[in-house]
Design a protein around this motif. Structure first.
Motif, PDB file in Angstrom:
ATOM      1  N   THR A  98      82.794   8.200 103.758  1.00  0.00           N
ATOM      2  CA  THR A  98      81.918   9.100 104.515  1.00  0.00           C
ATOM      3  C   THR A  98      80.980   8.328 105.441  1.00  0.00           C
ATOM      4  O   THR A  98      80.090   8.907 106.035  1.00  0.00           O
ATOM      5  N   PRO A 100      79.544   5.867 108.661  1.00  0.00           N
ATOM      6  CA  PRO A 100      79.612   6.090 110.104  1.00  0.00           C
ATOM      7  C   PRO A 100      80.946   5.664 110.695  1.00  0.00           C
ATOM      8  O   PRO A 100      81.385   6.216 111.714  1.00  0.00           O
ATOM      9  N   HIS A 102      83.663   6.418 109.712  1.00  0.00           N
ATOM     10  CA  HIS A 102      84.605   7.532 109.608  1.00  0.00           C
ATOM     11  C   HIS A 102      84.152   8.770 110.384  1.00  0.00           C
ATOM     12  O   HIS A 102      84.805   9.810 110.340  1.00  0.00           O
ATOM     13  N   SER A 103      83.012   8.663 111.062  1.00  0.00           N
ATOM     14  CA  SER A 103      82.434   9.837 111.718  1.00  0.00           C
ATOM     15  C   SER A 103      82.918   9.960 113.162  1.00  0.00           C
ATOM     16  O   SER A 103      82.916   8.986 113.917  1.00  0.00           O
ATOM     17  N   SER A 105      81.364  11.441 115.476  1.00  0.00           N
ATOM     18  CA  SER A 105      80.226  11.320 116.398  1.00  0.00           C
ATOM     19  C   SER A 105      79.605   9.932 116.380  1.00  0.00           C
ATOM     20  O   SER A 105      78.994   9.513 117.361  1.00  0.00           O
ATOM     21  N   ASP A 106      79.772   9.191 115.280  1.00  0.00           N
ATOM     22  CA  ASP A 106      79.095   7.893 115.132  1.00  0.00           C
ATOM     23  C   ASP A 106      80.026   6.692 115.125  1.00  0.00           C
ATOM     24  O   ASP A 106      79.576   5.557 115.002  1.00  0.00           O
ATOM     25  N   VAL A 107      81.330   6.911 115.201  1.00  0.00           N
ATOM     26  CA  VAL A 107      82.267   5.799 115.019  1.00  0.00           C
ATOM     27  C   VAL A 107      81.952   4.671 116.013  1.00  0.00           C
ATOM     28  O   VAL A 107      81.789   4.924 117.213  1.00  0.00           O
ATOM     29  N   LYS A 166      87.769  13.619 106.215  1.00  0.00           N
ATOM     30  CA  LYS A 166      87.755  13.284 107.640  1.00  0.00           C
ATOM     31  C   LYS A 166      87.399  11.801 107.832  1.00  0.00           C
ATOM     32  O   LYS A 166      86.251  11.398 107.674  1.00  0.00           O
ATOM     33  N   THR A 167      88.414  10.998 108.138  1.00  0.00           N
ATOM     34  CA  THR A 167      88.216   9.580 108.452  1.00  0.00           C
ATOM     35  C   THR A 167      88.723   9.384 109.886  1.00  0.00           C
ATOM     36  O   THR A 167      89.895   9.114 110.112  1.00  0.00           O
ATOM     37  N   PHE A 168      87.799   9.555 110.843  1.00  0.00           N
ATOM     38  CA  PHE A 168      88.184   9.851 112.217  1.00  0.00           C
ATOM     39  C   PHE A 168      89.121   8.830 112.860  1.00  0.00           C
ATOM     40  O   PHE A 168      90.181   9.185 113.383  1.00  0.00           O
TER      41      PHE A 168
END
Ligand SMILES: NC(=O)c1ccc[n+]([C@@H]2O[C@H](COP(=O)([O-])OP(=O)(O)OC[C@H]3O[C@@H](n4cnc5c(N)ncnc54)[C@H](OP(=O)(O)O)[C@@H]3O)[C@@H](O)[C@H]2O)c1
Length: 247
Positions: A98, A100, A102-103, A105-107, A166-168
Motif C-alpha cells: 500500500t 506510495p 503502489h499509488s 497518484s504518488d508513484v 491496487k499496485t499501480f
C-alpha cells in the motif's frame, strides 16, 4: 516427436525455474536465462538432477546487447526456437502493498519507468529479436507472464477479488503486456505461432511472498501448458490454469 527448444527468461528461481521443471516430460530442451551466471549454473545443476534437459544463458532483459546474444545463441546451436516464455519480471515494491510506490497518484516516476522497462518494453524488444527464429518452428509458442493484476475488467469491478489490490506500476505494466499479447497474436494469426498471456496464480516466490496461497510446485502449470499448446489450442488469450480471464 523431435525435441522442442525453449527459452525461459528469469529461469534461475521462482516461477521460471518451476516452469522449466514442469517441461521435463514434454520433450523440451530448456534454456534458462539468468542474469547471475553462478545462480544460473546452480539452477541448471538442480534441473539436470531432476531430469530436465537444461542449459543456461547469461541474460539480462534490460540489456539490449543480450537480445542479439540470445538470437545468436539459438541461431547458431539450433537454427530456430519453439518456445519463448517471457517470465522475467519485477514487482516495483512488495506484495501485497500500500506504499506510495503502489499509488497511482504518488508513484515515483523513475520507478514507473523502471517497472515498464523490465515488464513491458524489454519483453517486446526480446520477442521482436527472437521472432525470426520462432517463425522457423513448426509450432511456435510465446507465453507472456502477465498477472490477474493486469486485468482492467477485474480492477474496475468492486465485486472482484482484486478490487482492493491496487499496485499501480506493476498492474499497468501487465495490462500493457496483455495488449502486446493481443496485438502480436493478431499479427501472427495466419502463422503456426500462438501468443498467450498467463496468470500463474498468486504463488509463494520471492515476488509473491509468504502470504501467497499457491505453492511454487503448482505455479508453473499455466506457463507450461501454454508453452506446449496443441496446434488447435488458443491464441491471443489470457489464462489461469486453462480458464480464461477477462482483459
Ligand atoms: N509470484 C506470483 O504470485 C506472480 C503472480 C502473477 C504473475 N507473476 C509473474 O511471474 C513472473 C515470475 O515471477 P516470480 O514470482 O517467479 O518472481 P521472482 O521470484 O521475483 O523471480 C523473478 C525472476 O525474474 C528475473 N529477473 C528480474 N529482472 C530481470 C532482468 N532485468 N533480467 C533478467 N531476469 C530478471 C529474476 O532474476 P534474478 O534472480 O537475477 O533477480 C528472477 O529469475 C513475473 O513476470 C511476475 O510478474 C508472479
Amino acid at each position: 516427436m523431435s525435441q522442442k527448444i525453449a527459452f525461459i527468461t528469469g529461469g534461475n528461481r521462482g516461477l521460471g525455474f518451476q516452469t522449466a521443471l514442469d517441461l521435463k516430460d514434454a520433450g523440451v530442451k530448456v534454456v534458462i536465462g539468468s542474469r547471475n551466471p553462478a545462480q544460473g549454473d546452480q539452477a541448471v545443476a538442480k534441473l539436470r538432477a531432476a531430469g530436465v534437459d537444461a542449459d543456461v544463458l547469461k541474460f539480462d532483459i534490460t540489456q539490449p546487447a543480450d537480445y542479439q546474444a540470445a538470437y545468436d545463441y539459438f541461431n547458431s546451436r539450433y537454427g530456430w526456437l519453439d518456445i519463448l516464455v517471457n517470465n522475467a519480471g519485477i514487482a516495483g515494491g512488495t506484495f501485497p502493498g500500500t506504499g506510495p510506490e503502489h499509488s497511482a497518484s504518488d508513484v515515483p516516476l523513475d520507478l514507473l519507468h523502471k517497472v515498464f522497462e523490465t515488464n513491458f518494453f524489454a519483453q517486446v524488444a526480446l520477442t521482436k529479436a527472437l521472432l525470426p527464429l520462432l517463425k522457423k518452428s513448426s509450432a511456435g509458442r510465446i507465453v507472456n507472464l502477465s498477472s490477474i493484476l493486469g486485468s482492467l475488467t477485474l480492477h474496475a469491478d468492486p465485486n472482484s477479488p482484486i478490487y482492493n489490490a491496487k499496485t499501480f506500476a506493476y498492474d499497468a505494466s501487465k495490462t500493457a503486456l496483455n495488449a502486446f499479447t493481443v496485438h502480436l497474436a493478431w499479427e501472427l494469426r495466419d502463422t503456426k505461432i500462438k501468443v498467450n498471456s498467463a496468470h500463474p496464480g498468486w504463488v509463494k516466490t520471492d515476488m509473491g511472498g509468504d502470504q501467497a496461497p499457491m505453492e511454487l510446485s503448482e505455479g508453473g502449470k499455466t506457463s507450461a501448458a501454454l508453452a506446449t499448446l496443441p496446434n488447435d489450442g488458443p491464441t491471443g488469450g489470457y489464462f489461469h490454469l486453462g480458464e480464461p480471464l477477462p482483459w
